[in-house]
Design a protein around this motif. Structure first.
Motif, PDB file in Angstrom:
ATOM      1  N   HIS A  66       0.820  -1.203   0.000  1.00 45.66           N
ATOM      2  CA  HIS A  66       0.000   0.000   0.000  1.00 45.66           C
ATOM      3  C   HIS A  66       0.863   1.266   0.000  1.00 45.66           C
ATOM      4  O   HIS A  66       0.523   2.253  -0.664  1.00 45.66           O
ATOM      5  N   ASN A  67       1.972   1.239   0.737  1.00 43.06           N
ATOM      6  CA  ASN A  67       2.864   2.400   0.748  1.00 43.06           C
ATOM      7  C   ASN A  67       3.501   2.629  -0.619  1.00 43.06           C
ATOM      8  O   ASN A  67       3.609   3.763  -1.102  1.00 43.06           O
ATOM      9  N   LYS A  68       3.962   1.559  -1.257  1.00 35.49           N
ATOM     10  CA  LYS A  68       4.580   1.660  -2.573  1.00 35.49           C
ATOM     11  C   LYS A  68       3.576   2.175  -3.608  1.00 35.49           C
ATOM     12  O   LYS A  68       3.919   2.975  -4.487  1.00 35.49           O
ATOM     13  N   LEU A  69       2.353   1.694  -3.482  1.00 37.53           N
ATOM     14  CA  LEU A  69       1.322   2.125  -4.419  1.00 37.53           C
ATOM     15  C   LEU A  69       1.057   3.622  -4.268  1.00 37.53           C
ATOM     16  O   LEU A  69       0.930   4.338  -5.271  1.00 37.53           O
ATOM     17  N   GLN A  70       0.979   4.091  -3.026  1.00 35.45           N
ATOM     18  CA  GLN A  70       0.750   5.512  -2.793  1.00 35.45           C
ATOM     19  C   GLN A  70       1.854   6.352  -3.446  1.00 35.45           C
ATOM     20  O   GLN A  70       1.580   7.353  -4.116  1.00 35.45           O
ATOM     21  N   ILE A  71       3.091   5.934  -3.267  1.00 38.62           N
ATOM     22  CA  ILE A  71       4.224   6.663  -3.848  1.00 38.62           C
ATOM     23  C   ILE A  71       4.156   6.640  -5.374  1.00 38.62           C
ATOM     24  O   ILE A  71       4.355   7.663  -6.042  1.00 38.62           O
ATOM     25  N   ALA A  72       3.873   5.471  -5.929  1.00 31.20           N
ATOM     26  CA  ALA A  72       3.848   5.333  -7.387  1.00 31.20           C
ATOM     27  C   ALA A  72       2.747   6.188  -8.009  1.00 31.20           C
ATOM     28  O   ALA A  72       2.948   6.822  -9.051  1.00 31.20           O
ATOM     29  N   LEU A  73       1.582   6.220  -7.391  1.00 33.27           N
ATOM     30  CA  LEU A  73       0.486   7.013  -7.937  1.00 33.27           C
ATOM     31  C   LEU A  73       0.757   8.509  -7.794  1.00 33.27           C
ATOM     32  O   LEU A  73       0.450   9.292  -8.695  1.00 33.27           O
ATOM     33  N   GLN A  74       1.337   8.898  -6.681  1.00 39.97           N
ATOM     34  CA  GLN A  74       1.644  10.313  -6.471  1.00 39.97           C
ATOM     35  C   GLN A  74       2.747  10.805  -7.411  1.00 39.97           C
ATOM     36  O   GLN A  74       2.711  11.940  -7.887  1.00 39.97           O
ATOM     37  N   SER A  75       3.701   9.924  -7.688  1.00 38.35           N
ATOM     38  CA  SER A  75       4.820  10.320  -8.539  1.00 38.35           C
ATOM     39  C   SER A  75       4.495  10.224 -10.021  1.00 38.35           C
ATOM     40  O   SER A  75       5.193  10.791 -10.861  1.00 38.35           O
ATOM     41  N   GLY A  76       3.444   9.479 -10.346  1.00 40.17           N
ATOM     42  CA  GLY A  76       3.049   9.347 -11.743  1.00 40.17           C
ATOM     43  C   GLY A  76       3.764   8.255 -12.503  1.00 40.17           C
ATOM     44  O   GLY A  76       3.604   8.134 -13.715  1.00 40.17           O
ATOM     45  N   GLU A  77       4.554   7.421 -11.815  1.00 38.38           N
ATOM     46  CA  GLU A  77       5.208   6.304 -12.489  1.00 38.38           C
ATOM     47  C   GLU A  77       5.450   5.166 -11.507  1.00 38.38           C
ATOM     48  O   GLU A  77       5.554   5.366 -10.297  1.00 38.38           O
ATOM     49  N   GLY A  78       5.516   3.960 -12.071  1.00 41.15           N
ATOM     50  CA  GLY A  78       5.842   2.794 -11.263  1.00 41.15           C
ATOM     51  C   GLY A  78       4.663   2.030 -10.730  1.00 41.15           C
ATOM     52  O   GLY A  78       4.838   1.024 -10.038  1.00 41.15           O
ATOM     53  N   ASP A 132      -0.786  -2.150 -13.374  1.00 42.74           N
ATOM     54  CA  ASP A 132      -2.027  -1.960 -14.123  1.00 42.74           C
ATOM     55  C   ASP A 132      -3.229  -2.214 -13.224  1.00 42.74           C
ATOM     56  O   ASP A 132      -4.201  -1.467 -13.231  1.00 42.74           O
ATOM     57  N   ILE A 133      -3.165  -3.314 -12.478  1.00 52.63           N
ATOM     58  CA  ILE A 133      -4.258  -3.759 -11.612  1.00 52.63           C
ATOM     59  C   ILE A 133      -3.705  -3.916 -10.204  1.00 52.63           C
ATOM     60  O   ILE A 133      -2.568  -4.359 -10.024  1.00 52.63           O
ATOM     61  N   VAL A 134      -4.514  -3.572  -9.189  1.00 55.69           N
ATOM     62  CA  VAL A 134      -4.005  -3.661  -7.825  1.00 55.69           C
ATOM     63  C   VAL A 134      -5.140  -3.938  -6.843  1.00 55.69           C
ATOM     64  O   VAL A 134      -6.254  -3.451  -7.001  1.00 55.69           O
ATOM     65  N   ASP A 135      -4.844  -4.741  -5.824  1.00 51.55           N
ATOM     66  CA  ASP A 135      -5.738  -4.946  -4.685  1.00 51.55           C
ATOM     67  C   ASP A 135      -5.499  -3.837  -3.672  1.00 51.55           C
ATOM     68  O   ASP A 135      -4.345  -3.574  -3.296  1.00 51.55           O
ATOM     69  N   ILE A 136      -6.574  -3.199  -3.200  1.00 47.43           N
ATOM     70  CA  ILE A 136      -6.464  -2.217  -2.123  1.00 47.43           C
ATOM     71  C   ILE A 136      -7.427  -2.623  -1.013  1.00 47.43           C
ATOM     72  O   ILE A 136      -8.629  -2.749  -1.249  1.00 47.43           O
ATOM     73  N   GLU A 137      -6.885  -2.840   0.177  1.00 43.24           N
ATOM     74  CA  GLU A 137      -7.713  -3.303   1.292  1.00 43.24           C
ATOM     75  C   GLU A 137      -8.611  -2.177   1.775  1.00 43.24           C
ATOM     76  O   GLU A 137      -8.263  -0.997   1.711  1.00 43.24           O
ATOM     77  N   LEU A 138      -9.789  -2.550   2.271  1.00 48.73           N
ATOM     78  CA  LEU A 138     -10.812  -1.588   2.633  1.00 48.73           C
ATOM     79  C   LEU A 138     -10.312  -0.523   3.612  1.00 48.73           C
ATOM     80  O   LEU A 138     -10.616   0.670   3.461  1.00 48.73           O
ATOM     81  N   GLY A 139      -9.549  -0.944   4.607  1.00 50.55           N
ATOM     82  CA  GLY A 139      -9.067   0.003   5.597  1.00 50.55           C
ATOM     83  C   GLY A 139      -8.132   1.057   5.023  1.00 50.55           C
ATOM     84  O   GLY A 139      -7.920   2.104   5.621  1.00 50.55           O
ATOM     85  N   LYS A 140      -7.551   0.784   3.860  1.00 48.70           N
ATOM     86  CA  LYS A 140      -6.641   1.727   3.192  1.00 48.70           C
ATOM     87  C   LYS A 140      -7.316   2.477   2.046  1.00 48.70           C
ATOM     88  O   LYS A 140      -6.767   3.461   1.543  1.00 48.70           O
ATOM     89  N   PHE A 141      -8.468   1.998   1.624  1.00 52.17           N
ATOM     90  CA  PHE A 141      -9.025   2.460   0.361  1.00 52.17           C
ATOM     91  C   PHE A 141      -9.312   3.956   0.354  1.00 52.17           C
ATOM     92  O   PHE A 141      -9.063   4.643  -0.653  1.00 52.17           O
ATOM     93  N   ALA A 142      -9.830   4.478   1.459  1.00 51.97           N
ATOM     94  CA  ALA A 142     -10.175   5.902   1.497  1.00 51.97           C
ATOM     95  C   ALA A 142      -8.971   6.783   1.214  1.00 51.97           C
ATOM     96  O   ALA A 142      -9.114   7.881   0.657  1.00 51.97           O
ATOM     97  N   ASN A 143      -7.782   6.310   1.565  1.00 53.65           N
ATOM     98  CA  ASN A 143      -6.569   7.095   1.303  1.00 53.65           C
ATOM     99  C   ASN A 143      -6.336   7.317  -0.189  1.00 53.65           C
ATOM    100  O   ASN A 143      -5.697   8.295  -0.590  1.00 53.65           O
ATOM    101  N   PHE A 144      -6.850   6.405  -1.010  1.00 59.82           N
ATOM    102  CA  PHE A 144      -6.628   6.489  -2.455  1.00 59.82           C
ATOM    103  C   PHE A 144      -7.765   7.218  -3.178  1.00 59.82           C
ATOM    104  O   PHE A 144      -7.749   7.328  -4.403  1.00 59.82           O
ATOM    105  N   LEU A 145      -8.765   7.673  -2.405  1.00 62.96           N
ATOM    106  CA  LEU A 145      -9.857   8.438  -2.998  1.00 62.96           C
ATOM    107  C   LEU A 145      -9.748   9.932  -2.686  1.00 62.96           C
ATOM    108  O   LEU A 145     -10.598  10.717  -3.107  1.00 62.96           O
ATOM    109  N   LYS A 146      -8.707  10.315  -1.954  1.00 63.53           N
ATOM    110  CA  LYS A 146      -8.536  11.722  -1.623  1.00 63.53           C
ATOM    111  C   LYS A 146      -8.229  12.532  -2.879  1.00 63.53           C
ATOM    112  O   LYS A 146      -7.489  12.090  -3.759  1.00 63.53           O
ATOM    113  N   GLY A 147      -8.810  13.736  -2.933  1.00 68.00           N
ATOM    114  CA  GLY A 147      -8.561  14.584  -4.100  1.00 68.00           C
ATOM    115  C   GLY A 147      -9.084  13.927  -5.364  1.00 68.00           C
ATOM    116  O   GLY A 147     -10.162  13.345  -5.389  1.00 68.00           O
ATOM    117  N   GLU A 148      -8.317  13.994  -6.416  1.00 66.46           N
ATOM    118  CA  GLU A 148      -8.669  13.339  -7.675  1.00 66.46           C
ATOM    119  C   GLU A 148      -8.052  11.945  -7.678  1.00 66.46           C
ATOM    120  O   GLU A 148      -6.839  11.795  -7.755  1.00 66.46           O
TER     121      GLU A 148
END
Length: 481
Positions: A126-138, A141-157
């Motif tokens: 989950h930490n690596k995914l956050q970094i990769a999405l914020q940086s725009g690379e890495g 294509d497809i990823v599992d995100i656990e419910l307790g973490k999911f809201a973190n990936f819906l912030k902003g756009e």
């Protein structure tokens, strides 16, 4: 084969083979995220975060393999197949997707996928995914995100692709509340793994020793009466008052059609409905029929042993707890019956969806439409949901499967063999009663506060419930500022 060039660098440096981790989902020792992660791995016998799973165990496992490469598996496909990379924190999830990729390729020879599955530790992924999405690379294509973490990936756009068009062909057959969990502003960003319907698991051998019929327990008043009878006859407890997870309390809140946030998304834990639910559980403890439990809730290694030894007769847990019984409480085979959870008052809905993992398509995907269509097939189609039930023991989100007796009552299925009654008979009984606790940006703070502080204060230290809820409200608000 079309390949993508990705700069993963440090994002994969600490990956590990997570065969023994993983499941669906804080606590002093177990987070709901870790639990859900556990839930899903135990489904095949060794599950972790849906974990026997504790954060401690996950951290230890991650530390021991910190320098190891992530476990990878690639689907056999034709030379012109599109390569898709997937990240997951549950090895068995990856196995399911590999199986579905093979079926997809057979049915779609002109749209084949070569699926590269990477299994990483829960927190690390989950930490690596956050970094990769914020940086725009890495990012994969497809990823599992656990419910307790999911809201973190819906912030902003969100840096995830909306899946509405891929979900639409299946929408009428899917438990709607499970899609809502992974949504924002009318857009669906994740596809669920299971319903996670909350039910009661009764040790019928313990109850029968006190001449108690579990089918007569409809309300918490009935549960208390049965508990007093059990205590007098055997000295054992009928239920636990959980101190390290919200599974139990979430169900009591949902029964009253409330949530931990108001309609505007503001934290709202200091409410009469929470007080009523906690008073009901505290009353059971005061009467001597409920106990706090080793590990703090039924989904911990310590609790498995406690239940397996016949110390507590009932657990109120999501349906994925079935896999814990088959894997960790083998002495109870043939003794555990599943039933609707008791309600505060007759006529209330008895269940709420608990835990979960949403699978997503990132905005860095090499072929968005193909990934979306494949993902929907793997997790929403009848074939996909049969696989999730047979291989992982998940209560399928596609309700068409619930009426397929050749699947639900298959005598060779390990879950059908283990339990005293059929799980799907209960699911069909409560299918219109499964509520929703929303996954919001505030939920991780709510969960951690209750699991680490509030529940312990009430059930271990006898703090006044109204005062404990007031303190929880203040603590959560301060944390979210």
């Amino acid at each position: 084969m079309r390949k993508r060039s990705r700069v993963l660098g440090v994002l994969l440096a600490t990956a590990m083979a997570a065969a023994s981790l993983a499941g669906c989902g804080g606590s002093t020792g177990t987070t709901e995220a870790a639990k859900d992660t556990t839930a899903e791995t135990t489904a095949a016998g060794t599950e972790a975060a849906e974990t026997a799973a504790t954060d401690e165990a996950a951290d230890k496992a991650a530390a021991e393999t910190e320098a190891a490469d992530s476990e990878k598996a690639t689907t056999a496909a034709s030379a012109d197949a599109t390569e898709l990379e997937m990240w997951t924190f549950v090895e068995l999830h990856g196995n399911h997707f590999q199986d579905m990729a093979e079926k997809w390729n057979e049915a779609n020879p002109d749209r084949q996928v070569s699926l590269n599955v990477n299994v990483l530790p829960y927190e690390d992924m989950h930490n690596k995914l956050q970094i990769a999405l914020q940086s725009g690379e890495g990012a994969p294509d497809i990823v599992d995100i656990e419910l307790g973490k999911f809201a973190n990936f819906l912030k902003g756009e969100p840096q995830l692709e909306a899946l509405n068009d891929a979900i639409d062909p299946y929408r009428e057959d899917i438990v709607a509340s499970r899609i809502e969990l992974y949504s924002k502003d009318g857009k669906n960003y994740g596809i669920p793994s299971h319903v996670g319907a909350t039910v009661a698991f009764y040790n019928t051998e313990m109850l029968e020793a006190a001449d108690i019929d579990y089918t007569t327990i409809k309300t918490y008043a009935d549960l208390k009466e049965a508990g007093l009878k059990l205590k007098e006859a055997t000295g054992k407890y009928i239920i636990s008052a959980d101190t390290s997870a919200l599974w139990q309390l979430n169900d009591l809140i949902a029964q009253q059609k409330k949530d931990w946030v108001d309609d505007a998304g503001n934290v709202n834990v200091n409410i009469p409905e929470a007080q009523k639910g906690l008073e009901t559980l505290k009353d059971l403890q005061t009467a001597g029929v409920a106990t706090t439990i080793p590990g703090g809730n039924p989904d911990t290694e310590e609790a498995y042993a406690y239940y397996n030894a016949g110390e507590v007769a009932c657990a109120i847990m999501p349906m994925w707890q079935m896999s814990r019984y088959t894997s960790y409480m083998t002495d109870l085979k043939g003794k555990i019956a599943i039933a609707p959870a008791p309600v505060l008052e007759e006529g209330m809905p008895s269940s709420v969806g608990g835990g979960g993992t949403g699978t997503c398509v990132t905005n860095q995907c090499s072929d968005v439409q193909l990934a979306k269509d494949f993902l929907a097939y793997a997790k929403l189609s009848v074939d996909g949901n049969i696989g999730l039930w047979n291989n992982l023991g998940f209560d399928p989100c596609n309700m068409d499967v619930w009426s397929m007796e050749e699947v639900t009552h298959n005598p060779d299925n390990e879950f059908v063999q283990y339990f005293k009654n059929n799980p799907f008979d209960v699911l069909n009984e409560i299918k219109d009663q499964i509520g929703l606790i929303k996954s919001t940006e505030a939920y991780p703070a709510i969960n951690s506060t209750f699991s680490a502080t509030t529940l312990n204060a009430i059930f271990d230290s006898d703090q006044d419930i109204a005062a404990a809820l007031e303190e929880a409200q203040s603590q959560i608000e301060n944390e979210l500022q």
